[in-house]
Each structure stands twice: as C-alpha cells, then as structure tokens.
Design an enzyme around this catalytic site. Structure first.
Site, PDB file in Angstrom:
ATOM      1  CB  SER A  40      -0.907  -0.024   1.228  1.00 21.91           C
ATOM      2  OG  SER A  40      -0.122  -0.070   2.389  1.00 21.91           O
ATOM      3  N   GLY A  86      -3.334   7.632  -5.606  1.00 19.88           N
ATOM      4  CA  GLY A  86      -4.111   8.870  -5.731  1.00 19.88           C
ATOM      5  C   GLY A  86      -3.340   9.931  -6.503  1.00 19.88           C
ATOM      6  CB  ILE A  87       0.155  11.200  -6.207  1.00 17.71           C
ATOM      7  CG1 ILE A  87      -0.003  11.671  -4.766  1.00 17.71           C
ATOM      8  CG2 ILE A  87       1.052  12.136  -7.005  1.00 17.71           C
ATOM      9  CD1 ILE A  87      -0.563  13.068  -4.623  1.00 17.71           C
ATOM     10  N   PRO A 110       8.432  -9.226  -7.103  1.00 22.57           N
ATOM     11  CG  PRO A 110       9.013  -7.900  -5.267  1.00 22.57           C
ATOM     12  CD  PRO A 110       9.572  -8.481  -6.531  1.00 22.57           C
ATOM     13  CB  CYS A 168     -13.065  23.811  11.965  1.00 25.42           C
ATOM     14  SG  CYS A 168     -14.733  23.147  12.047  1.00 25.42           S
ATOM     15  CD  GLN A 176     -15.991  24.837  17.180  1.00 27.72           C
ATOM     16  OE1 GLN A 176     -15.557  23.945  17.915  1.00 27.72           O
ATOM     17  NE2 GLN A 176     -16.949  24.628  16.296  1.00 27.72           N
ATOM     18  CG  HIS A 191     -12.777  22.469   7.220  1.00 25.84           C
ATOM     19  ND1 HIS A 191     -11.760  21.885   7.935  1.00 25.84           N
ATOM     20  CD2 HIS A 191     -13.898  22.261   7.938  1.00 25.84           C
ATOM     21  CE1 HIS A 191     -12.249  21.344   9.038  1.00 25.84           C
ATOM     22  NE2 HIS A 191     -13.548  21.557   9.056  1.00 25.84           N
ATOM     23  CD  GLU A 238      -9.020  22.843   5.826  1.00 28.09           C
ATOM     24  OE1 GLU A 238      -9.335  24.042   5.913  1.00 28.09           O
ATOM     25  OE2 GLU A 238      -9.348  21.997   6.676  1.00 28.09           O
TER      26      GLU A 238
HETATM   27  N1  GLN Z   1     -15.331  19.557  17.044  1.00 28.01           N
HETATM   28  C1  GLN Z   1     -15.792  20.784  16.487  1.00 28.01           C
HETATM   29  C2  GLN Z   1     -17.234  20.686  16.022  1.00 28.01           C
HETATM   30  O1  GLN Z   1     -17.723  19.603  15.774  1.00 28.01           O
HETATM   31  C3  GLN Z   1     -14.908  21.234  15.344  1.00 28.01           C
HETATM   32  C4  GLN Z   1     -14.884  20.328  14.177  1.00 28.01           C
HETATM   33  C5  GLN Z   1     -13.740  20.604  13.229  1.00 28.01           C
HETATM   34  O2  GLN Z   1     -12.749  21.203  13.609  1.00 28.01           O
HETATM   35  N2  GLN Z   1     -13.848  20.110  12.009  1.00 28.01           N
HETATM   36  O3  GLN Z   1     -17.893  21.666  15.889  1.00 28.01           O
END
Ligand code: GLN
Length: 539
Positions: A13, A18-19, A191, A382, A386, A508, A510
């Site tokens: 593996s 994927g790349i 292999p 995220c 928080q 997110h 990213e």
């Molecule tokens: N645990 C947090 C929530 O559920 C943040 C989730 C995250 O960072 N993706 O809201």
C-alpha cells in the site's frame, strides 16, 4: 462515449495511487479532454467521516457535503474541478444499497450474493459518472492492494466491465513497486510479477505497468517486466520517487503515459498537453525567493496525512508568492503556558487545526493566546476558531470557565454550543453541518481584503457553532464577526480588529485551495507571516 481507466495497486500500500491517478488525469485534461476521477475503497465504513484521522488520514469534504477519502482532495487540487459523493464509494456503501434493496423486496425472492448482486452494484457505481456525457474519460482508482480479500469483488467488477465495454474502451493500469536491494545493487521485478499473476488469476491482466522505483528502470528491467507481465514494452512506465507530488505529472509526461493510454483507448487526440500554468507553479515552487515558518498546531500532527489539505493549501498559498513555507508541526498536547514562547521562537504565523474532543485543547489555547498577545499572524480553522473564541472569552472578557459544550457540557459560559437541530441527533455518521454554505463577508475587514468579495461560499464539517448570545460582548471588545451565514445568521468568521492578522473561520478553506488557484485566506495569511519574518529580521 465515455472511456474508462482502472488503476489497481500491487505489492504494497502507500504507493501513491491517488497522486498517480491525479497526475494522469492532469495530463489528459491538459490535452483538452474532460476527465473525472473516482475512488472505490474496500472498507466497510459507509464513508470515512467516522474514521479517526490516525486510521485513514484526513477526511475530505466535497461541495455537496460528502465526507470522502483524502485522495479526492488531490483530484480537486490537481484538476481544479469539484468532486461529489459519486466520486467516492466504499464497500460499506455498496452493501448498504444492496441490503436496503433486499429489505424492500427488490430482488424478488432471489438469494442475494456477492456475485452478481454486489459486483453489479459496484459496476453500476463505476459507470455512473460516465453516463451524463460529461466526461471523455473516467479514471477509477481501486483502494487497497491486489490480493487482499476485500479487493476481490472490485477486481471481479473490473473483469466484467472490461468484457462488457470491449477492447479500446477501457484500460487497466497496475501501479506497483520495484524494490532496490542495496546489498545486491539490483532492482527486483519478482514482487511485481507475483502481483500481476495474482490479478491474472482473477481474470484481469493489466495493459500498463507503472513502476514506483528509487532508481532508473533500465531497458533490461523494462524488457523483463514486459515479457513476464505480458504488457507492451512501451507500457512499462517508470515512476521514480519525486521531490514533490507536483512533479509527478511532468515525470509521467516524459514517460509518454498520456499517449500510451490514449492509444489503448483508441482516442486520436492531436493536441499536445498544455501545462503552462502548472509549469509556472513548479518554477515558483522550485525557486523560492524567501521563506516563512508556520506552526501547525494540532493533535494528529504525527501523521502528516491527517492535515493533508492544510499542508497543500499552505504550499499553494506560499508558492503563489514565490515563497517557501516551512511547516513546523507542533503537537498541541506538548504546548504549555511555560514552553509556548520556546516553541514559537522562530515562528512567523500560527495555524491552529480542526479537530474533535478535548484532548490537546489547552495547548491550542496557549498557542492562540501567544499569537494574540505577540501579534503573530493567526489562522484558526474550525476547532481552531472555536478555541480562539474560548481563549478570548477567558482571557479578555474575563469569563474563566468559558468553554465549548463539546468539552464541558455544563459550562456557565457556552461560547461554542450545539444548535437545537444538532441536539436531537444520535447517529454520528454524516450528521454534521457538511458541505458548502454561503457566507457574507463584512466590508472594511481584513477578511474582506483577503477575499475581495462580499459573497463567498465555503465548506463545513462540524457540529458546534459560535454562540450568538456572546456576539455583542465579543464585538465590543474587538473580536468581530467578519463573516455571517446569510441564511441562519451563524458566525462563520471571527476577526480581531486590534491585531495585524488574527482570523478564525468556522469552515475549512483548505478544501478549496487549488494548485493554480490558491485560497485567498491562505495567501493573505502567508503574506502577513512574511511581513512578520521581515520585520523580525530587521530588528
Ligand atoms: N469539534 C468541532 C465541532 O464539531 C470542530 C470540528 C472541526 O474542527 N472540524 O464543531
């Protein structure tokens, strides 16, 4: 008619299927073809959303809110296209569909079996993307390694599809490893021969062999592989270890894999691949004019794959400005009030990662406090946002027990809390706030300067939300809502007005960064990190 490429993996593996699939797709796309990629994963989880990142790396989220394998992130980043739920299928999802059909009585009293019912469902899903005439070629990556028990139904589905689609309409590529034995000073083909035999035993012989190797494949080796694996000499492709995943399309281009695949699919495409933008990206990546050190604070940092999209988004954002980003991964559990300054000594920007649960929270909060008080550019994603809200409430608003109800269900000051709609949910799978949501960015904010747009859309994956009951208090103290969801008024972006660059986002960013289209927040974050570096160097 859509044509199909199946990518199988042999010997071991982690060969980078994927790349490889993304790079091949990039080359075909660069020749003007419409290409999509899908991944079939042989595990029984219905999706990777419930998997611990230690098990399977990051969970990638699509626009339509599917929690998918991280390879879909590579597909999107390489091709600059969106994927959907249909691009990632697991054994669990296949079985779930078949069992639901059985319960409904759709099989009319028949015995439900792996062949034909499971294999039919796999085949149906393998063909879905190709049915709308949206794509010239669909590349299907089969997760797992040939020879695994759980891969068998997939290999059987490929065998049948190959027969049904007919020659010239589908190609099987086998990605394999050619180990180098330093004692013998030799590359070893055995292999791979065994792995190809294993495939052949199940009725599938590969048309193309892609060989991961540390050394050049000599013509002798290529000849031996071709002869014993029954493939054309020119269909033995060398895939030497690359310094960056972004070099892989160029390596494969040299090996002419695009032409070989097109020949086998009987597609006559005259256009040479246009990789101008990609090459420009590579030139900048290889010739940085400055560098920045970014601390990535998270609790899964031992496993680089756990924050794959963040790593790549940082690379895209930095490369766009021709700077090199050194990502310093710091385990949040190792950060304390006493040692935080030591950890952050050479750091120009602090990114606090997403996550779940209370492990490592106090270290994240210390890192955030340091960024806030030392004026270091900060991006919280995220859970990172928080935690920034919690830190601010505790240390600026003087609410010492402020918390998220995820960490303390009975806190007096639930700065981050569940929405009522989430409170009733008992099932963990696929029940978070998932996928793309609109956000309105407030003008005259740093966030707006980064996006240069009022209406944005970003992808989410979380249950908890900033508690609007505290919005006013935050605002008065300078931590303002720079982005609001126009439909439900939830705070999506928090920004500190008294700091050079301190932004927390509930979504997110990213997931939306692309090689040739970096994400504006990452670009701006890195730009400010560079400023930080330059001012430090001038001290
Ligand atoms: N645990 C947090 C929530 O559920 C943040 C989730 C995250 O960072 N993706 O809201």
């Amino acid at each position: 008619m859509t044509k199909y490429v199946f990518v199988t993996g042999g010997v071991t593996s982690s060969l980078g299927k994927g790349i490889f699939a993304s790079s091949l797709a990039k080359l075909l796309q660069a020749r003007g073809l419409r290409v999509s990629i899908q991944k079939f994963d042989p595990y029984i989880n219905v999706d990777p959303g419930t998997l611990n990142p230690y098990e399977h790396g990051e969970c990638f989220v699509t626009e339509d809110g599917a929690e998918t394998d991280l390879d879909l992130g590579h597909y999107e980043r390489f091709l600059d296209v969106n994927t959907t739920q249909a691009n990632n299928v697991t054994t669990g999802r296949v079985y779930l569909t078949v069992i639901e059909k059985e319960r409904k009585g759709d099989y009319l009293g028949k015995t439900v079996q792996i062949v034909p019912h499971i294999t039919d469902e796999i085949k149906r899903r393998m063909l879905i993307l190709g049915q709308g005439n949206d794509f010239d070629i669909v590349i299907t990556e089969l997760g797992g390694t040939v020879g695994d028990i759980e891969s068998l139904p997939y290999v059987e589905a490929v065998r049948q599809l190959r027969w049904e689609l007919g020659a010239g309409n589908c190609v099987v590529v086998h990605l394999t490893l050619i180990p180098y034995l330093s004692a013998a000073k030799e590359l070893k083909t055995k292999p791979t021969q065994h792995s190809v035999k294993e495939l052949a035993k199940n009725g599938v012989s590969p048309d193309v062999l892609v060989c991961r190797t540390e050394k050049n494949l000599t013509d002798d080796i290529r000849h031996k592989l071709a002869l014993f694996c029954n493939v054309d000499f020119n269909a033995v492709i060398e895939a030497q270890d690359a310094t960056s995943i972004y070099d892989v399309p160029m390596h494969l281009l040299k090996e002419k894999i695009d032409s070989i695949i097109l020949d086998k699919l009987r597609l006559n495409v005259r256009k040479r691949p246009d990789l101008t933008a990609w090459q420009e990206f590579l030139n900048k990546l290889q010739n940085p004019v400055a560098q920045v050190n970014i601390a990535l604070v998270g609790k899964y940092v031992e496993l680089q794959d756990a924050y794959k999209s963040i790593h790549e988004a940082l690379i895209h954002g930095a490369t766009a400005q021709q700077i090199k980003v050194n990502i310093v991964s710091i385990h949040s559990e190792s950060i304390t009030e006493k040692n935080v300054a030591e950890w952050m000594k050479n750091i120009d920007g602090i990114l606090v990662a997403p996550g779940f649960g209370s492990r490592g929270i106090s270290g994240k909060i210390e890192a955030i406090k340091y960024a806030r008080t030392q004026n270091i550019p900060f991006l919280g994603i995220c859970l990172g946002m928080q935690c920034a809200a919690i830190e601010f409430a505790r240390n600026v608003l003087q609410l010492p027990t402020a918390n998220s109800t995820e960490m303390d269900a009975h806190t007096k000051d639930p700065i981050v809390d569940l929405l009522e709609s989430q409170e009733k949910i008992t099932h963990k799978g696929g029940t978070m706030r998932l996928g793309a949501f609109a956000c309105t960015v407030a003008k005259k904010t740093k966030t707006y300067k980064a996006y240069r747009q009022e209406n944005i859309s970003e992808r989410h994956r979380h249950r908890f939300e900033f508690n609007n009951a505290y919005k006013e208090q935050f605002y008065t103290a300078g931590f303002v809502a720079a982005g609001i969801n126009p439909d439900n008024n939830l705070v999506e972006i928090l920004e500190l007005t008294t700091h050079p660059w301190f932004i927390g986002v509930q979504f997110h960013p990213e997931y939306k960064s692309r090689v040739t289209r970096p994400h504006p927040l990452f670009v701006d974050f890195l730009q400010h990190a560079l400023k930080q570096r330059v001012s430090k160097e001038n001290l």
